[in-house]
Design an enzyme around this catalytic site. Structure first.
Site, PDB file in Angstrom:
ATOM      1  CB  CYS A 141      -0.840   0.079   1.365  1.00  0.00           C
ATOM      2  SG  CYS A 141      -2.294   1.140   1.152  1.00  0.00           S
ATOM      3  CG  HIS A 162      -2.946   2.810  -2.805  1.00  0.00           C
ATOM      4  ND1 HIS A 162      -3.406   3.875  -3.458  1.00  0.00           N
ATOM      5  CD2 HIS A 162      -4.066   1.852  -2.143  1.00  0.00           C
ATOM      6  CE1 HIS A 162      -4.824   3.889  -3.423  1.00  0.00           C
ATOM      7  NE2 HIS A 162      -5.076   2.766  -2.706  1.00  0.00           N
TER       8      HIS A 162
END
Length: 234
Positions: A141, A162
């Site tokens: 992420c 991400h």
């Protein structure tokens, strides 16, 4: 064993991608172990709870000893995650100093969780030592861009993160999971299972990874055989 310099393995977002041909990890780099594997996963206020829980759960299903460590000051163990879920850590990050080596150190993402991890001096020291030793480390992420990259932990490494944080990676890849030597990175909550199962494959082999993946009833598009082949057929 220090990971040799090779081209990165990528798990393509769509089947048939040219990236599917990349085979780089020699099984000798990560000899399979069935017992005694120690994993450190730091968490903080604002950590993405899906990533933290899924990663810890998958690795524990594989029999790994996962220490979920709070990075909060004052050795406080309870963190409030990104969606207000309360998680009680096993220990403080300061309790983990000097208790290695860990076979892997893995960072969940989430904001402001990634910022809080990046501001933890003891964690950054442990990550630098992990990278230098050739042992596995990784992040998912926001954390590849917010924690690893600014601290030189992605130097000469291919990586992903991400989509909202790609500007923080030099030459970041769009793939769901990227493995480059002893570093593994991934994109977000929806790729947490693949991220964790790649770690299982790297540390314990493809048969163990497939045995763990089967009972979880993952989507039909998840191809455990392909992951095993990419990571073990150099």
């Amino acid at each position: 064993v220090r990971a040799s310099a090779r081209r990165p393995v990528t798990m393509a977002a769509t089947s048939g991608s040219d990236e599917a041909a990349l085979l780089t990890i020699d099984p000798a780099t990560y000899p399979a172990k069935e017992a005694g594997l120690k994993v450190l996963m730091p968490v903080a206020d604002g950590t993405e709870e899906m990533e933290a829980v899924i990663i810890a759960d998958v690795l524990r299903r594989a029999g790994m000893d996962v220490s979920i460590a709070s990075v909060k000051e004052g050795n406080e163990l309870e963190i409030v995650a990104a969606r207000q879920t309360r998680i009680l850590a096993d220990c403080s990050i300061r309790d983990c100093e000097g208790k290695g080596p860990f076979d892997a150190i893995l960072l969940p993402g989430g904001m402001p969780g990634a910022d809080n991890l990046a501001n933890c001096g003891p964690l950054l020291k442990m990550l630098a030592a992990q990278k230098e030793s050739g042992r596995l480390y990784g992040a998912i992420c926001a954390s590849p861009a917010v924690v690893l990259a600014p601290n030189g932990l992605l130097q000469n490494k291919a990586a992903t993160c991400h989509p909202g944080f790609m500007d923080g990676l030099e030459g970041g890849k769009d793939s769901r999971v990227v493995v480059d030597g002893n570093c593994v990175t991934s994109r977000g909550p929806g790729t947490s299972f693949e991220f964790a199962l790649c770690v299982v494959c790297m540390l314990q082999g493809s048969e163990k990874m497939k045995a763990i993946a089967g009972p979880m009833v993952l989507p039909e598009s998840f191809d455990a055989d392909a992951i095993g082949q990419k990571l073990e057929l150099a």
